[in-house]
Design a protein around this motif. Structure first.
Motif, short mmCIF file in Angstrom:
data_model
loop_
_atom_site.label_atom_id
_atom_site.label_comp_id
_atom_site.label_asym_id
_atom_site.label_seq_id
_atom_site.Cartn_x
_atom_site.Cartn_y
_atom_site.Cartn_z
N TYR A 1 0.85 -1.19 0.00
CA TYR A 1 0.00 0.00 0.00
C TYR A 1 0.88 1.24 0.00
CZ TYR A 1 -3.37 -3.54 1.41
OH TYR A 1 -4.14 -4.67 1.45
N PRO A 2 1.30 1.70 -1.18
CA PRO A 2 2.17 2.88 -1.25
C PRO A 2 1.46 4.09 -0.62
CG PRO A 2 2.13 1.75 -3.36
CD PRO A 2 1.04 1.14 -2.52
N VAL A 3 2.24 4.93 0.07
CA VAL A 3 1.67 6.03 0.82
C VAL A 3 1.48 7.26 -0.08
CG1 VAL A 3 1.95 7.48 2.86
CG2 VAL A 3 2.86 5.16 2.85
N GLU A 4 0.35 7.95 0.08
CA GLU A 4 0.11 9.18 -0.68
C GLU A 4 0.78 10.35 0.04
OE1 GLU A 4 -3.85 9.95 -1.90
OE2 GLU A 4 -4.23 7.89 -2.55
N ILE A 5 1.54 11.14 -0.71
CA ILE A 5 2.20 12.31 -0.12
C ILE A 5 1.76 13.55 -0.89
CG2 ILE A 5 4.40 13.32 0.61
CD1 ILE A 5 4.34 10.63 1.78
N PRO A 6 0.61 14.13 -0.56
CA PRO A 6 0.19 15.33 -1.27
C PRO A 6 1.15 16.48 -0.96
CG PRO A 6 -1.38 14.76 0.49
CD PRO A 6 -0.32 13.71 0.48
N GLY A 7 1.38 17.31 -1.96
CA GLY A 7 2.23 18.49 -1.74
C GLY A 7 3.67 18.29 -2.14
N VAL A 8 4.05 17.05 -2.52
CA VAL A 8 5.41 16.80 -3.00
C VAL A 8 5.28 16.13 -4.36
CG1 VAL A 8 7.58 15.62 -2.58
CG2 VAL A 8 6.24 16.45 -0.64
N SER A 9 5.83 16.75 -5.38
CA SER A 9 5.65 16.16 -6.70
C SER A 9 6.49 14.89 -6.83
CB SER A 9 6.01 17.17 -7.80
OG SER A 9 7.38 17.07 -8.12
N ASN A 10 5.96 13.98 -7.63
CA ASN A 10 6.61 12.71 -7.88
C ASN A 10 8.05 12.91 -8.34
OD1 ASN A 10 6.56 9.95 -8.01
ND2 ASN A 10 5.26 9.81 -9.82
N THR A 11 8.23 13.84 -9.27
CA THR A 11 9.56 14.08 -9.83
C THR A 11 10.51 14.64 -8.77
OG1 THR A 11 8.64 14.48 -12.01
CG2 THR A 11 10.84 15.35 -11.59
N TYR A 12 10.02 15.62 -8.01
CA TYR A 12 10.86 16.21 -6.96
C TYR A 12 11.29 15.14 -5.97
CZ TYR A 12 12.43 19.10 -3.08
OH TYR A 12 13.18 19.65 -2.09
N PHE A 13 10.33 14.35 -5.54
CA PHE A 13 10.61 13.29 -4.58
C PHE A 13 11.69 12.34 -5.11
CE2 PHE A 13 9.50 8.77 -4.20
CZ PHE A 13 9.98 8.53 -2.91
N LEU A 14 11.51 11.91 -6.35
CA LEU A 14 12.46 10.95 -6.91
C LEU A 14 13.87 11.53 -7.01
CD1 LEU A 14 10.71 8.81 -9.62
CD2 LEU A 14 12.28 8.02 -7.87
N ARG A 15 13.93 12.83 -7.38
CA ARG A 15 15.25 13.46 -7.48
C ARG A 15 15.92 13.51 -6.11
NH1 ARG A 15 14.25 18.51 -9.23
NH2 ARG A 15 15.32 19.55 -7.52
N GLN A 16 15.12 13.84 -5.09
CA GLN A 16 15.68 13.90 -3.74
C GLN A 16 16.15 12.51 -3.30
OE1 GLN A 16 16.21 16.93 -2.52
NE2 GLN A 16 15.18 17.48 -4.43
N ALA A 17 15.35 11.47 -3.64
CA ALA A 17 15.70 10.12 -3.23
C ALA A 17 16.98 9.67 -3.92
CB ALA A 17 14.54 9.17 -3.53
N VAL A 18 17.03 9.88 -5.24
CA VAL A 18 18.23 9.49 -6.00
C VAL A 18 19.46 10.17 -5.41
CG1 VAL A 18 19.39 9.82 -8.23
CG2 VAL A 18 17.05 8.92 -8.16
N ASN A 19 19.34 11.47 -5.15
CA ASN A 19 20.51 12.21 -4.66
C ASN A 19 20.84 11.88 -3.20
OD1 ASN A 19 21.26 13.44 -7.05
ND2 ASN A 19 19.78 15.10 -6.78
N ALA A 20 19.82 11.58 -2.40
CA ALA A 20 20.09 11.19 -1.01
C ALA A 20 20.91 9.90 -0.99
CB ALA A 20 18.79 11.01 -0.25
N LEU A 21 20.53 8.95 -1.84
CA LEU A 21 21.27 7.68 -1.89
C LEU A 21 22.69 7.90 -2.39
CD1 LEU A 21 18.58 5.15 -3.22
CD2 LEU A 21 19.34 5.57 -0.89
N ARG A 22 22.82 8.74 -3.42
CA ARG A 22 24.17 9.00 -3.95
C ARG A 22 25.03 9.69 -2.90
NH1 ARG A 22 24.02 8.87 -9.98
NH2 ARG A 22 25.95 10.06 -9.97
N LYS A 23 24.44 10.62 -2.19
CA LYS A 23 25.19 11.34 -1.16
C LYS A 23 25.65 10.38 -0.07
CE LYS A 23 24.64 15.34 1.83
NZ LYS A 23 23.59 16.10 2.49
#
Ligand SMILES: Nc1ncnc2c1ncn2[C@@H]1O[C@H](COP(=O)(O)OP(=O)(O)OP(=O)(O)O)[C@@H](O)[C@H]1O
Ligand SMILES: [Mg+2]
Lengths: 445, 251
Positions: free
Chosen positions: B88-110
């Protein structure tokens, strides 16, 4: 003996008022001002024993040794940073309540649209100003104080059918002075039938100080008129705002009222909406983010006097540290206002154990064909959301900051002016814990 | 040593023991499937591996890539290479899918000491991955999972999987609620990600998924334990006979 519900006004405030009152312009207004002043003296300052002021702590605020403002003009940079409404927006700039003509620009408006400072309106049409002052419904102590002492503000009139393409912005700059000052700007807006206006109201600060802005706005919408009113309160520090906005809507008129409170020692946003004709609509959205020892009061009163009207209140707050927020929203559906739709939502995020939120939704319904709903919540961040973000690699602090930002952002999405919305989003990032570390690219549109 | 090694795991949720002595080893490059009746503890296992704090590990140990997994925060597990596609993936209103993914990709890289991905490169990869799993561009701009249909949420989990490139991906009923085309698209995306270094743990109720993603091992989970393990044919046997024989064994 029971504690008094109202306190005698502090003597400094009374002395200041008595000194200013005889010097204010406009003989036609003298009578109205005197009456308001006497009512203010007789009533006094509300204490928490007055229902509408139950959660407000204003003793210290009102006991400041106020002096009359002397500031003349803010720095150009202050005004530039506050600008919103697009490159062609017209603007009135005020320094501690006084119109600064040199920084204002209201030329080239369409025929049938008049925008001027209130001082000018008092000079040229004192009777009309007096009538408008007199027409303010149910004045309380702060409104009376404003009516008695308002020396400047904005007078805005649109003839029927006038729809300017440009927005109009009022910029109130709280300029720090050596002593605390209190100002009483008055804004009067009258939209003729079918007229349209996008009005922005920005409150910003320049320098440290204690400026209390006691603002009253009267907005009148004739049949089918439409008004967007967006207020950004960003005067941080020791400044305070007590703002009362009263809106009268005739049949088919539409209001969108947005407010974002980003700072200020004490801020009170009072919004009173009267839907007086059939088919009117009032959409109201608000956001407040007090922290430190800041206090934000939101008081919304929506009156459905006529049938087939729609009202919707959507207010959200993020309250941190020792800050306090109060939301009191009342929907009154008067007798005969059949086929009413009235909604209210208040959601609060409490980020600290020492912060406080008091939410008081109220419904008074005297008609029978009514669709109403209201709800208030106070809580923390959703664990499920935090966990989800963290499983994707975001650290706890980043995930919390992002969810807090998103919570507040839902209100900003309802703002119409892009620049103002951007200012609000930047303000949110600066305020939410960890927000400054978030990547703004893609968040602040 | 196995990439993922679970030994004698016991987990309690709300004071009730849900996982009751579970052993499982997954090698790099393998695909394992876990099947089992509703409520047997499959999602609980998945969430414990991902680091849910309100699930209490009362006994046992879990090693992942040589590290004690249970010691780590959820974000540290992600940085190490663990990914959970949620039931059951969680809904996160107010954060765009693209923004979230970019943050996730970069958090892992960091976290791995790598530089952030350049925005242009990120967008290019995102579009590619979205096309592969059949996610419309419009969904990339929308708020994360907010108002997504059940199938769109599942595809979006696979999009994240493709972008985050984990070493071990746990898919908790990603196939449930997918139409046949979506199922094929998801399976194709997963198969494209199969490498000798990457392992998958598929939690599913349906043999159908395993026709498209052929597993190396199939495990039957009943009542918080693995009661039987076998090759891909075990799934066919389950499809035919149901869990009844295993329930009796467990009892
Ligand atoms: N907070 C809780 N308190 C008590 N019991 C819980 C709690 N959360 C989950 N459970 C129980 O744990 C058991 C295992 O749940 P889990 O979600 O892991 O099952 P599952 O195997 O994934 O089932 P399904 O196939 O339906 O997805 C269930 O009986 C469930 O009711
Ligand atoms: Mg499950």
């Amino acid at each position: 003996m029971a504690a008094p519900r109202y306190r005698t006004p502090p003597s400094e405030l009374v002395r200041l008022g008595e000194r200013l009152l005889p010097r204010l312009p406009g003989d036609a207004l003298a009578e109205v001002r005197q009456r308001a002043w006497r009512r203010f003296l007789a009533a006094g300052i509300p204490t928490p024993r007055v229902e509408d002021w139950k959660y407000s702590r204003i003793d210290a605020l009102m006991a400041q040794p106020f002096a009359a403002p002397t500031a003349t003009a803010p720095a150009a940079g202050t005004v530039r940073r506050a600008m919103a409404g697009g490159p062609a927006a017209r603007r009135l700039v005020f320094a501690n309540g006084r119109l600064v003509a040199g920084q204002s620009h209201v030329g080239g408006l369409p025929d049938g649209m008049r925008v001027m400072g209130l001082a000018e309106a008092i000079q040229h049409r004192p009777q009309e100003v007096a009538a408008a002052f007199e027409a303010l419904p149910a004045p309380g102590p702060f409104s009376d104080l404003n009516t008695a002492l308002a020396a400047d503000g904005a007078w805005i009139e649109l003839n029927p059918g006038v729809r300017p393409e440009v927005s109009l912005q009022l910029v109130f700059v709280a300029v720090g002075e050596p002593s605390a000052v209190i100002t009483h700007p008055r804004v009067v807006v009258r939209l003729g039938a079918g007229a349209r206006l996008h009005l922005l109201e920005s409150h910003v600060a320049e320098g440290e100080g204690h400026v209390l802005t006691n603002l009253v706005a009267q907005l009148q919408l004739a049949e089918e008129a439409a008004l967007v009113h967006e207020r950004l309160q960003a005067a941080e520090g020791g400044h305070a705002l007590v703002g009362r906005t009263v809106v009268e809507l005739s049949a088919g008129a539409r209001l969108l009222a947005n407010v974002a409170t980003l700072g200020g020692a004490f801020v009170r946003n009072e919004l009173e909406v009267h839907l007086r004709g059939e088919g009117g609509e009032a959409l109201m959205n608000g956001l407040y983010l007090p922290r430190g020892r800041e206090q934000v009061d939101t008081l919304v009163r929506v009156h459905h006097h006529a049938g087939r009207c729609h009202s919707d209140q959507f207010y959200k707050g993020v309250v941190d540290e020792q800050a306090r927020a109060a939301f009191a929203g009342r929907i009154t559906v008067h007798e005969g206002a059949q086929d009413t739709d009235a909604y209210q939502q208040n959601r609060n995020l409490l980020l600290s154990d020492e912060a406080e939120v008091d939410a008081k939704p109220e419904l008074e319904i005297f008609a029978d064909e009514v669709r109403c709903s209201h709800g208030a919540t106070v809580g923390g961040l959703e664990e499920a959301g935090l966990f989800y973000l963290r499983t994707r690699g975001l650290g706890r602090a980043q995930a919390e900051a992002l969810l807090t930002y998103a919570f507040a952002g839902e209100v900003v999405a309802r703002f119409r002016d892009g620049k103002l919305a951007r200012q609000v989003r930047q303000g949110i990032l600066a305020r939410v814990p960890g927000g400054a570390a978030l990547d703004p690219e893609g968040l602040v549109a | 040593m196995a990439m993922l090694d679970i030994e004698g795991l016991h987990v309690a949720v709300g004071g009730k023991e849900i996982i009751r002595g579970l052993d499982l080893a997954v090698e790099a490059g393998e695909v394992h499937a876990i099947m089992g009746p509703n409520g047997s503890g499959k999602s609980t296992l998945a969430h414990v591996l991902a680091g849910r704090e309100d699930y209490e590990v009362t006994a046992g140990r879990v090693r992942f890539l040589g590290q004690d997994l249970l010691e780590l925060e959820p974000e540290e597990r992600a940085a190490l290479g663990l990914f959970l596609a949620m039931q059951y993936p969680v809904e996160i209103p107010g954060v765009s899918n693209t923004y979230f993914l970019r943050q996730a990709v970069n958090a892992l890289r960091k976290a791995r000491g790598e530089p952030e991905m350049k925005p242009a490169e990120f967008m290019k990869r995102l579009r590619e991955a979205a096309r592969q799993v059949g996610i419309r561009e419009e969904l990339l701009r929308r708020d994360l999972n907010a108002g997504f249909s059940g199938g769109e949420k599942k595809r979006n989990e696979i999009l994240q999987l493709a972008m985050l490139e984990p070493k071990l991906a746990i898919l908790d009923e990603t196939d449930s609620g997918l139409d046949i085309d979506a199922l094929k698209a998801v399976a194709a995306a997963v198969n494209a990600l199969r490498t000798p270094e990457r392992a998958f743990l598929l939690i599913t109720h349906y043999q159908r998924l395993l026709n498209f993603i052929v597993p190396d091992r199939v495990h039957v989970m009943v009542d918080g334990r693995i009661v039987r393990s076998g090759g891909k044919d075990l799934a066919l046997e389950l499809e035919e006979r149901g869990y009844e024989p295993f329930l009796q064994e467990a009892a």
